[in-house]
Scaffold this active site. Structure first.
Site, PDB file in Angstrom:
ATOM      1  N   THR A 190       0.868  -1.179   0.000  1.00 29.41           N
ATOM      2  CA  THR A 190       0.000   0.000   0.000  1.00 29.41           C
ATOM      3  C   THR A 190       0.901   1.224   0.000  1.00 29.41           C
ATOM      4  O   THR A 190       2.029   1.189   0.507  1.00 29.41           O
ATOM      5  CB  THR A 190      -0.912   0.058   1.233  1.00 29.41           C
ATOM      6  OG1 THR A 190      -0.078   0.138   2.377  1.00 29.41           O
ATOM      7  CG2 THR A 190      -1.786  -1.166   1.345  1.00 29.41           C
ATOM      8  N   GLU A 334      -5.888  -3.227  -1.238  1.00 28.85           N
ATOM      9  CA  GLU A 334      -6.399  -4.442  -0.589  1.00 28.85           C
ATOM     10  C   GLU A 334      -7.580  -5.068  -1.321  1.00 28.85           C
ATOM     11  O   GLU A 334      -7.994  -6.177  -1.009  1.00 28.85           O
ATOM     12  CB  GLU A 334      -6.858  -4.115   0.845  1.00 28.85           C
ATOM     13  CG  GLU A 334      -5.757  -3.747   1.812  1.00 28.85           C
ATOM     14  CD  GLU A 334      -5.391  -2.265   1.801  1.00 28.85           C
ATOM     15  OE1 GLU A 334      -5.621  -1.601   0.772  1.00 28.85           O
ATOM     16  OE2 GLU A 334      -4.869  -1.776   2.818  1.00 28.85           O
ATOM     17  N   LYS A 448     -13.503  16.504  12.806  1.00 27.20           N
ATOM     18  CA  LYS A 448     -14.421  16.298  13.941  1.00 27.20           C
ATOM     19  C   LYS A 448     -14.548  17.614  14.702  1.00 27.20           C
ATOM     20  O   LYS A 448     -13.705  17.960  15.525  1.00 27.20           O
ATOM     21  CB  LYS A 448     -13.913  15.172  14.833  1.00 27.20           C
ATOM     22  CG  LYS A 448     -13.811  13.876  14.062  1.00 27.20           C
ATOM     23  CD  LYS A 448     -13.236  12.733  14.851  1.00 27.20           C
ATOM     24  CE  LYS A 448     -13.006  11.539  13.940  1.00 27.20           C
ATOM     25  NZ  LYS A 448     -11.706  11.554  13.244  1.00 27.20           N
ATOM     26  N   TRP A 453     -19.394  15.817  12.418  1.00 28.65           N
ATOM     27  CA  TRP A 453     -18.393  15.521  11.403  1.00 28.65           C
ATOM     28  C   TRP A 453     -18.550  16.428  10.193  1.00 28.65           C
ATOM     29  O   TRP A 453     -19.661  16.645   9.702  1.00 28.65           O
ATOM     30  CB  TRP A 453     -18.509  14.058  10.947  1.00 28.65           C
ATOM     31  CG  TRP A 453     -17.955  13.084  11.946  1.00 28.65           C
ATOM     32  CD1 TRP A 453     -17.542  13.381  13.220  1.00 28.65           C
ATOM     33  CD2 TRP A 453     -17.759  11.694  11.759  1.00 28.65           C
ATOM     34  NE1 TRP A 453     -17.094  12.242  13.837  1.00 28.65           N
ATOM     35  CE2 TRP A 453     -17.221  11.192  12.968  1.00 28.65           C
ATOM     36  CE3 TRP A 453     -17.980  10.815  10.700  1.00 28.65           C
ATOM     37  CZ2 TRP A 453     -16.909   9.840  13.135  1.00 28.65           C
ATOM     38  CZ3 TRP A 453     -17.676   9.479  10.871  1.00 28.65           C
ATOM     39  CH2 TRP A 453     -17.135   8.995  12.079  1.00 28.65           C
TER      40      TRP A 453
HETATM   41  P1  ADP Z   1      -3.465   4.487  -0.167  1.00 27.27           P
HETATM   42  O1  ADP Z   1      -4.339   3.951   0.917  1.00 27.27           O
HETATM   43  O2  ADP Z   1      -2.052   4.473   0.200  1.00 27.27           O
HETATM   44  O3  ADP Z   1      -3.913   5.825  -0.726  1.00 27.27           O
HETATM   45  P2  ADP Z   1      -4.793   2.936  -2.126  1.00 27.27           P
HETATM   46  O4  ADP Z   1      -4.549   3.243  -3.537  1.00 27.27           O
HETATM   47  O5  ADP Z   1      -4.978   1.542  -1.755  1.00 27.27           O
HETATM   48  O6  ADP Z   1      -3.569   3.503  -1.372  1.00 27.27           O
HETATM   49  O7  ADP Z   1      -5.996   3.834  -1.647  1.00 27.27           O
HETATM   50  C1  ADP Z   1      -7.262   3.353  -1.300  1.00 27.27           C
HETATM   51  C2  ADP Z   1      -8.087   4.462  -0.781  1.00 27.27           C
HETATM   52  O8  ADP Z   1      -8.297   5.476  -1.761  1.00 27.27           O
HETATM   53  C3  ADP Z   1      -9.489   4.085  -0.371  1.00 27.27           C
HETATM   54  O9  ADP Z   1      -9.501   3.500   0.900  1.00 27.27           O
HETATM   55  C4  ADP Z   1     -10.217   5.416  -0.417  1.00 27.27           C
HETATM   56  O10 ADP Z   1      -9.994   6.179   0.761  1.00 27.27           O
HETATM   57  C5  ADP Z   1      -9.551   6.109  -1.560  1.00 27.27           C
HETATM   58  N1  ADP Z   1     -10.384   5.985  -2.760  1.00 27.27           N
HETATM   59  C6  ADP Z   1     -10.227   5.148  -3.787  1.00 27.27           C
HETATM   60  N2  ADP Z   1     -11.169   5.345  -4.728  1.00 27.27           N
HETATM   61  C7  ADP Z   1     -11.968   6.341  -4.283  1.00 27.27           C
HETATM   62  C8  ADP Z   1     -13.136   6.995  -4.781  1.00 27.27           C
HETATM   63  N3  ADP Z   1     -13.652   6.703  -5.951  1.00 27.27           N
HETATM   64  N4  ADP Z   1     -13.692   7.952  -4.010  1.00 27.27           N
HETATM   65  C9  ADP Z   1     -13.169   8.273  -2.812  1.00 27.27           C
HETATM   66  N5  ADP Z   1     -12.077   7.703  -2.301  1.00 27.27           N
HETATM   67  C10 ADP Z   1     -11.477   6.747  -3.014  1.00 27.27           C
END
Ligand code: ADP
Length: 555
Positions: A190, A334, A448, A453
């Site tokens: 990640t 994930e 918060k 929120w």
């Molecule tokens: P990192 O967690 O390091 O940024 P990832 O690429 O695995 O790496 O990121 C996943 C996260 O990206 C998700 O948990 C979410 O918070 C965000 N995310 C992915 N796609 C979207 C989307 N379409 N809208 C909002 N958030 C998104």
């Protein structure tokens, strides 16, 4: 009673064999920055993947489930590695070339990579790291770049090879082993937006099933008449599964290599006419600015998959006007990554407000992914479009653990996995009765304020719909009275006359944002800091604020 069906394992080698024979004439086109891009057919990729596997096994001694890493842009050789390494039974480890060098070294050591296949253009990054990469024995270099960086001392005990020399003359077919489909095929750490990198290990089965999902009509639904511009890096969740999915269906791939800036992207769209493209919103914001300054015909892009962070409504609208249709999707490293995709339901007329609202959600879960919302007390929340909680998911392409902890056992941290094995996404949102997920924020980014929120994403989207705002990121900052309050960091377009007061009034206008949610702290920045995969890096903004590095105005 057991079924009477054949038990044929779902293997990446089967995807390769299928793609390189049935769709042998489909092409991977790699942008070179010169007059002609480089073109290679799926059949050639299949043959060269076999040659690479022979070379890895016979010349470099790769056996069993050893890790072979790639440090590479999106290009044809990277696709060859994508197929050769898992098909021979080894594990492909895609390294994120934008990570800070210490993190990259940590990851290589943690994964115990024995071989790294690297693009020549990335040797300036790799060479100084080599002395710190203990398990690495071989570096294989592809494409243009200064080889002298690998001379002598920098390399130490590591053997350096030329990719083309290594595979030359090797047999163009390989008797791919019949592996257990649950075996590791690929791993990806990640990007650490919210903490240390963690290794996710995909199986042959998970990749296979995920690829089929990517290809379904209600997902990306591409065919061999399409060309997909794969901007999302191959080191970012397997380029969202596209290299595997395209080999199943013969979709041509257009690979930008290292030419990810808005101008070359616009040029490749204009000349190669891709019908599909996939990338995070910041890439598209850059392209939009480029197209506004230098208009080009980009209407070939019938579908643009946007994910990785929330797609701002203003971006979707602007793309619609240019004839590029955005399809919003949500996922994580994930989740392989396809978790939800926003196709409006049947019966909703195209071009209506209702349709636009559906397209802006994160979308629906495909059949392979189950989702549920959990409230602050661990209670299950209803799908009523109102109850907001943390999204948890499970399914055959969703991680159930991370790659090993210090004891060599898989890691299952309690903040990431529920007791009954669901992945806790850290994303907060609602699910409507008809199954559409709307994310309001990341749990860690929510502001918060006095027990209520505030969604940072909502504020950002509202700000970015202002015609003078190029980018906006909102983070929580400590506040004596309310606990936390929003800080708005804004990138203004050139020539803008907007002031903080006019921006604030714009947010308040027509009740866009409730009065109590309006930021009182404002700052202008030249660019919003980005993570290694191009998302707003809010960790950095919070730190800059805490260390007094931002010039903040209070209204
Ligand atoms: P990192 O967690 O390091 O940024 P990832 O690429 O695995 O790496 O990121 C996943 C996260 O990206 C998700 O948990 C979410 O918070 C965000 N995310 C992915 N796609 C979207 C989307 N379409 N809208 C909002 N958030 C998104």
């Amino acid at each position: 009673m057991l079924s009477t069906m054949q038990d044929v394992p779902l293997l990446i080698s089967r995807i390769l064999t299928h793609g390189s024979t049935i769709h042998g004439t489909s092409q991977v086109t790699t942008w070179t920055g010169e007059d002609e891009p480089h073109r290679r057919s799926f059949a050639e990729i299949g043959a060269r993947a076999a040659q690479l596997a022979h070379a890895l096994k016979d010349d470099l001694g790769v056996t069993g489930d050893e890790r072979v890493a790639t440090l590479a842009w999106n290009n044809a050789e990277h696709v060859e590695a994508y197929f050769a390494i898992p098909s021979m039974g080894a594990v492909l480890h895609t390294l994120n070339l934008r990570l800070p060098p210490e993190q990259l070294a940590w990851i290589v050591n943690h994964a115990a990579d024995r071989v790294i296949i690297a693009n020549g253009s990335l040797l300036p990054l790799l060479a100084p790291l080599l002395p710190h990469l203990k398990p690495v024995e071989h570096v294989v270099v592809t494409g243009p770049g200064d080889r002298s960086l690998l001379d002598g001392a920098a390399v130490g005990h590591i053997h350096v090879h030329e990719y083309e020399d290594l595979i030359a003359g090797k047999p163009t077919s390989y008797d791919w082993p019949e592996l257990d489909e649950r075996q590791a095929a690929a791993m990806c750490y990640t990007s650490g937006t919210t903490g240390d990198p963690k290794g996710v290990v995909y199986s042959h089965r998970s990749v296979y099933l995920h690829s089929m999902q990517v290809n379904m009509a209600q997902s990306m639904g591409l065919t061999d008449e399409d060309t997909s511009l794969v901007v999302v890096p191959q080191f970012h969740v397997n380029a969202w599964g596209l290299p595997h999915a395209t080999f199943m269906t013969g979709v041509n791939m257009l690979m930008p290599d290292r030419f990810l800036q808005p101008a070359p992207l616009a040029a490749m769209i204009e000349s190669e006419r891709p019908t599909h493209a996939a990338a995070v919103p910041t890439i598209w914001q850059g392209l939009l600015a480029e197209l506004t300054a230098n208009p080009r015909d980009v209407s070939c892009l019938g579908q643009v998959t946007i994910g990785g962070s929330a797609c701002p409504p203003s971006l979707m609208e602007a793309f619609d006007k240019l004839g590029m249709r955005v399809c919003h999707a949500w996922g994580m490293t994930e989740t392989s990554p396809l978790g939800t995709i926003a196709r409006p339901p049947a019966g909703v007329a195209a071009g209506t407000e209702e349709e636009f609202a559906y397209r802006l959600t994160q979308g629906r879960f495909p059949a392979g992914v189950e989702g549920r919302l959990t409230g602050p007390g661990g209670e299950r929340l209803p799908w009523d479009g109102e109850s907001a909680g943390e999204l948890e998911v499970r399914g055959p392409w969703i991680a159930g653990a991370y790659y090993n902890g210090p004891d060599g056992e898989p890691l299952r941290p309690a903040d990431k996995f529920s007791e009954d094995g669901w992945l806790k996404t850290g994303d907060v949102g609602t699910i409507s009765a008809d199954g559409y997920l709307t994310l309001t924020d990341r749990a860690k980014d929510v502001i918060k304020s006095g027990g209520e929120w505030i969604s940072s994403v909502e504020l950002e989207n509202a700000l970015m719909s202002h015609p003078d705002v190029a980018e906006a990121a909102v983070v929580a900052v400590p506040d004596d009275k309310w606990g936390e309050r929003p800080l708005a960091t804004v990138v203004l377009k050139e020539g803008s006359t907007a002031t903080f007061e006019t921006l604030r009034a714009f947010l308040a206008d027509e009740g866009k944002i409730a009065k109590w949610q309006l930021p009182e702290r404002w700052t202008i920045v030249e660019a919003v800091p980005k993570t290694s995969v191009g998302k707003f890096d809010k960790k950095v903004l919070r730190r800059q604020y805490a260390e007094g590095e931002l010039d903040v105005t209070s209204l």
